[in-house]
Design an enzyme around this catalytic site. Sequence first.
Site, PDB file in Angstrom:
ATOM      1  N   GLU A 177      45.151  33.904  48.175  1.00  0.00           N
ATOM      2  CA  GLU A 177      44.892  35.342  48.104  1.00  0.00           C
ATOM      3  C   GLU A 177      44.890  35.979  49.488  1.00  0.00           C
ATOM      4  O   GLU A 177      43.980  35.739  50.284  1.00  0.00           O
ATOM      5  CB  GLU A 177      43.547  35.632  47.429  1.00  0.00           C
ATOM      6  CG  GLU A 177      43.297  37.130  47.286  1.00  0.00           C
ATOM      7  CD  GLU A 177      41.982  37.476  46.618  1.00  0.00           C
ATOM      8  OE1 GLU A 177      41.816  38.637  46.229  1.00  0.00           O
ATOM      9  OE2 GLU A 177      41.119  36.586  46.495  1.00  0.00           O
ATOM     10  N   GLU A 205      38.523  43.313  39.349  1.00  0.00           N
ATOM     11  CA  GLU A 205      37.625  42.865  40.417  1.00  0.00           C
ATOM     12  C   GLU A 205      37.171  44.068  41.234  1.00  0.00           C
ATOM     13  O   GLU A 205      37.651  44.328  42.336  1.00  0.00           O
ATOM     14  CB  GLU A 205      38.309  41.833  41.323  1.00  0.00           C
ATOM     15  CG  GLU A 205      37.291  41.104  42.180  1.00  0.00           C
ATOM     16  CD  GLU A 205      37.910  40.346  43.343  1.00  0.00           C
ATOM     17  OE1 GLU A 205      37.275  39.393  43.825  1.00  0.00           O
ATOM     18  OE2 GLU A 205      39.009  40.707  43.794  1.00  0.00           O
TER      19      GLU A 205
END
Length: 255
Positions: free
Chosen positions: A137, A235
């Site tokens: 990520e 998120e």
Amino acid sequence: MKLSPCIEWLFADQHPNMSDRIRAAAAAGYEKAEFHLWRDKDVDACASALQETGLALTSICVDPRRSMVDPAQHDELLAALTDSIETSKKLGHVPLILASGFTRDGVSQQEHIAAAIDVLKRAATIAEKAGVLLVVEPLNDRIDHPSMFLVNTTLALDILEAVGSPHVRLLFDLYHSQVMGEDLAQVLSGRMHLIHHIQVADLPGRNEPGTGQHDWPFLLKTLTELGYDGALGLEYRPTLPTDASLAKARATLGL
């Protein structure tokens, strides 16, 4: 695209225990969810809740976090990965998230990249034997993660191509990408086969979609045209009680 609430933050206002957040997400009609680190959770209770509800986790983090770009931390990273793989298996072979770690003073970009490729190749071998997927990520260094090395999606995808393993893919976080000023279509076009999961939050604030400046119809249309049909990880930090926050997110995203 189906939604995957990040229950690190969502349902937390109602349920202190992660296992109860799993049950709450399932009861609200979600088939997927995700959270961050696992060592502060009751993994066995979470595994029981997942089995009970049929809900699947889209991702958790390798815990503890260690640097991909600092060779001095590579052995610790691989040890953390090995431990996290055992947790992943308990929770349904959940994909495991890795971030790059911080930029090292006095070290060239090429040295950082070489270190990341080296450890990811080693990590890929471990993940392949275990049947677990790793997702790298990129984050942003302008607001949330000062001095983070891997903040560029194109560079992250270049690294994945150099690693060359089907067991290492990208977690694309639209919030982090937009903070860094990236063009969605430009950075992902022709490389969607390397994308495993996408997360969303509005900008500024990293709150629920509909609270900021994102043009969500355009962004979702672009993702669809690029061929993405996986889950969207919610998120974000809610500004409303969870039920109202999720309703706002769903209405804004049209999902």
